[in-house]
Design an enzyme around this catalytic site. Sequence first.
Site, short mmCIF file in Angstrom:
data_model
loop_
_atom_site.label_atom_id
_atom_site.label_comp_id
_atom_site.label_asym_id
_atom_site.label_seq_id
_atom_site.Cartn_x
_atom_site.Cartn_y
_atom_site.Cartn_z
N ASP A 171 0.71 -1.22 0.12
CA ASP A 171 -0.05 -0.07 -0.03
C ASP A 171 1.16 1.36 0.06
O ASP A 171 1.44 1.62 -0.97
CB ASP A 171 -0.80 -0.16 1.19
CG ASP A 171 -2.07 0.91 1.22
OD1 ASP A 171 -2.15 1.55 0.26
OD2 ASP A 171 -2.47 1.27 2.12
N VAL B 205 -9.64 -3.84 -0.18
CA VAL B 205 -10.01 -5.10 -0.32
C VAL B 205 -9.77 -6.11 0.86
O VAL B 205 -8.96 -5.96 1.74
CB VAL B 205 -8.87 -5.77 -1.61
CG1 VAL B 205 -9.44 -4.84 -2.78
CG2 VAL B 205 -7.64 -5.44 -1.15
N ARG C 28 -10.48 -12.99 6.22
CA ARG C 28 -9.18 -13.71 5.94
C ARG C 28 -9.27 -14.97 5.00
O ARG C 28 -8.52 -15.34 4.43
CB ARG C 28 -8.32 -13.79 7.03
CG ARG C 28 -7.69 -12.54 7.84
CD ARG C 28 -6.51 -12.86 8.32
NE ARG C 28 -6.29 -11.79 9.46
CZ ARG C 28 -5.51 -10.88 9.59
NH1 ARG C 28 -5.04 -10.56 8.25
NH2 ARG C 28 -5.22 -9.94 10.29
P1 XMP Z 1 1.67 -0.49 3.88
O1 XMP Z 1 1.04 1.13 3.79
O2 XMP Z 1 2.68 -0.58 4.97
O3 XMP Z 1 0.61 -1.31 4.27
O4 XMP Z 1 2.27 -0.75 2.40
C1 XMP Z 1 0.62 -2.64 4.18
C2 XMP Z 1 -0.19 -3.12 5.14
O5 XMP Z 1 -1.61 -2.52 5.18
C3 XMP Z 1 -2.67 -3.24 5.08
N1 XMP Z 1 -3.61 -2.87 3.95
C4 XMP Z 1 -4.71 -3.45 3.89
N2 XMP Z 1 -5.35 -4.73 4.19
N3 XMP Z 1 -6.89 -4.29 2.65
C5 XMP Z 1 -6.46 -4.83 3.80
O6 XMP Z 1 -7.36 -5.73 4.20
C6 XMP Z 1 -6.42 -3.50 2.11
O7 XMP Z 1 -7.09 -2.87 0.91
C7 XMP Z 1 -5.23 -3.04 2.54
N4 XMP Z 1 -4.23 -1.98 2.14
C8 XMP Z 1 -3.25 -1.92 3.11
C9 XMP Z 1 -2.32 -4.81 5.17
O8 XMP Z 1 -2.30 -5.12 6.49
C10 XMP Z 1 -0.79 -4.47 4.49
O9 XMP Z 1 0.12 -5.60 5.15
#
Ligand code: XMP
Length: 174
Positions: free
Chosen positions: A97, A147, A159
């Site tokens: 993300d 998502v 999950r």
């Molecule tokens: P970063 O911002 O550190 O985020 O790259 C990584 C972690 O953020 C969570 N994440 C999500 N979890 N749906 C989810 O269930 C999403 O759309 C989403 N976007 C970010 C996830 O824990 C990931 O490892």
Amino acid sequence: MRVLITTEQIQARLTELAQEIGPQYRDRPLTIVGVLTGSLMFLADLVRRLDIPLRIALIQASSYRGKATTPGALHLGSEVLADVRGRHVLLLDDILDTGQTLHHLIKHLEEQGALSVKVGVLLRKEGRQVHTVRVDYVGFSIPNEFVVGYGLDFNDEYRQLPYVVVLPAEMYAS
Ligand code: XMP
């Protein structure tokens, strides 16, 4: 909830990724490090397609999120079998993300003495990366939507779904 990536698409893509990854690590000591908890399905399905010796380790990392899309400070938790000194590491996470989690974990594993650290993610969200992270293996690029499924959660639920769905905004917006 709208299905974004089907079970069949995920499984077919994992076969392709395994064919790419396997030859890279033949005759090199490999530890696959999964980021808890979201990478569990990805890791389990991918390693069963890799016909090479490898070790599996797990590392806990959570960026406390108030609202689902806003990352907070990153917290590194316990590690399970993560002695990576003298080993090549393939770090697996469910989704890239902002890049905060992987950015910190790569640094951490390099400091622990890994010979190399490559990164694989099931999903990469378009237009969200703030930290520069070189990702070597990407399952799917997805639009900027929240998502769940196939390891990804909201409030630790969903999950277990074998596919990836879009969580409607009204389900997580306060
Ligand atoms: P970063 O911002 O550190 O985020 O790259 C990584 C972690 O953020 C969570 N994440 C999500 N979890 N749906 C989810 O269930 C999403 O759309 C989403 N976007 C970010 C996830 O824990 C990931 O490892």
